[in-house]
Enzyme design. Sequence first.
Site, PDB file in Angstrom:
ATOM      1  N   LYS A  22       0.828  -1.207   0.000  1.00 14.52           N
ATOM      2  CA  LYS A  22       0.000   0.000   0.000  1.00 14.52           C
ATOM      3  C   LYS A  22       0.862   1.256   0.000  1.00 14.52           C
ATOM      4  CE  LYS A  22      -1.597   1.909   3.835  1.00 14.52           C
ATOM      5  NZ  LYS A  22      -1.947   3.274   4.229  1.00 14.52           N
ATOM      6  N   ASN A  23       1.887   1.293   0.848  1.00 15.22           N
ATOM      7  CA  ASN A  23       2.687   2.507   1.000  1.00 15.22           C
ATOM      8  C   ASN A  23       3.604   2.768  -0.189  1.00 15.22           C
ATOM      9  OD1 ASN A  23       1.499   3.062   3.448  1.00 15.22           O
ATOM     10  ND2 ASN A  23       3.127   2.120   4.660  1.00 15.22           N
ATOM     11  N   ARG A  93      -4.086  10.316   4.624  1.00 19.21           N
ATOM     12  CA  ARG A  93      -3.007  11.300   4.639  1.00 19.21           C
ATOM     13  C   ARG A  93      -2.184  11.287   3.355  1.00 19.21           C
ATOM     14  NH1 ARG A  93      -2.319  13.809   9.434  1.00 19.21           N
ATOM     15  NH2 ARG A  93      -0.437  14.740   8.608  1.00 19.21           N
ATOM     16  N   ARG A 398      -8.238  -0.344   5.122  1.00 19.81           N
ATOM     17  CA  ARG A 398      -7.414   0.649   4.442  1.00 19.81           C
ATOM     18  C   ARG A 398      -6.038   0.084   4.097  1.00 19.81           C
ATOM     19  NH1 ARG A 398      -5.955   4.614   7.823  1.00 19.81           N
ATOM     20  NH2 ARG A 398      -4.847   5.488   6.047  1.00 19.81           N
TER      21      ARG A 398
END
Length: 421
Positions: A22-23, A93, A398
């Site tokens: 994801k990151n 974010r 998420r």
Amino acid sequence: MDKLRIEGGTPLNGDIWISGAKNAALPIIASTLLAETPMTISNVPHLQDVTTSMELLAQMGVKLTVDDKMNIHADASSVSCFNAPYELVKTMRASILVLGPLLARFGEATVSLPGGCAIGSRPVNLHINGLRKMGAEINVESGFIQAKAKKLKGTVLNLDLVTVTGTENLMMAATLAEGQTVIENAAREPEVVDLAECLIKMGAKISGAGTSQIIIEGVENLSGCDYKVMPDRIETGTFLVGAAMTGGKVKAKNTRTDLLDAVLIKLKEAGAKITLGEDWIELDMQGKRPIAVDIHTAPYPAFPTDMQAQFTALNAVADGVAIITETIFENRFMHVNEMQRMGANIKLEGNTAIVKGCQNLKAAPVMATDLRASASLVLIALVAEGSTLVDRIYHIDRGYERIEEKMNQLGAKITRERSRR
């Protein structure tokens, strides 16, 4: 609001396929704004944050399609809106990552101040100050970052703090800036390197990614490419910790062995047998109870803050006493109160948790407070006696792709209880 019900007492055993990170995927998705021709991103995890990123780009005019393998095809040749609204940004974010690309390619951007997990202060001033130093005019009014720049100029950027998203945002902005940009005290995380490799494939000139100094030579334009997102090192670590806590044996496939050195060292200290292959990691606990291990989080390549909550869960059931020190986010012990409801013996002293292992944890209703905390509550529920109900699992959705399905493949007993609307 969906909940997860977890029946404790079953070891995790078997093979599991690790999703894309994801990151890494989120900044790479944002980078499509820089490309003048279409590009394709593969190995993308099916997550809420990915969906939000796509909604954000689609609203700006990026043409997006997704095939049945979650390959994202993006065409940013007709972007006409440079606004990232609060309604989308408030949930994630990483939305701030559109600021640099929009400003670099189109000369303007209006981006809402971001939301996301409430785990501590993650100020955007490092992003703003860096872009200002590159020549951007930026005002922050009514919760929005309003930025303009005819042409960003290369310069030396000394970051006061190591910031992953700050490094990524400024690196993307610098790819189309005039001249050379040097980012000092840059984040060294593998996800930063993955973004840099994608940008290089798009035509950017970047050196030093993975070190504390990244050098970017600005180019006139970038083109689309085909790029495969790296495996998720945090998902890998989470499943390995689950195996260690439950005395099981798990092989994580489609991962990279070079991304988890600090985590694997601690798992070995906890008594696990670790075997490495070309693209897999196997942990065998041989039915043993883990040994308590001290943890001190710090920027990569040190122990990752995103694995702190999972190791807090491990230490809560381990043999001995462990000291866990969190140096990245000041509010990242919110999972402790929920673990204490299940009988965990944890004492908080500022940014330190003192954990005394206990074998007799009891199921209790608990509430997820952030992404990694939610994963740690699932892990601790696997070893608690009885049936644990984890609420507010939108956090876990998420960042973890189908976590209950993957856990159940390994022998866990987890059901999703759908909310009634």
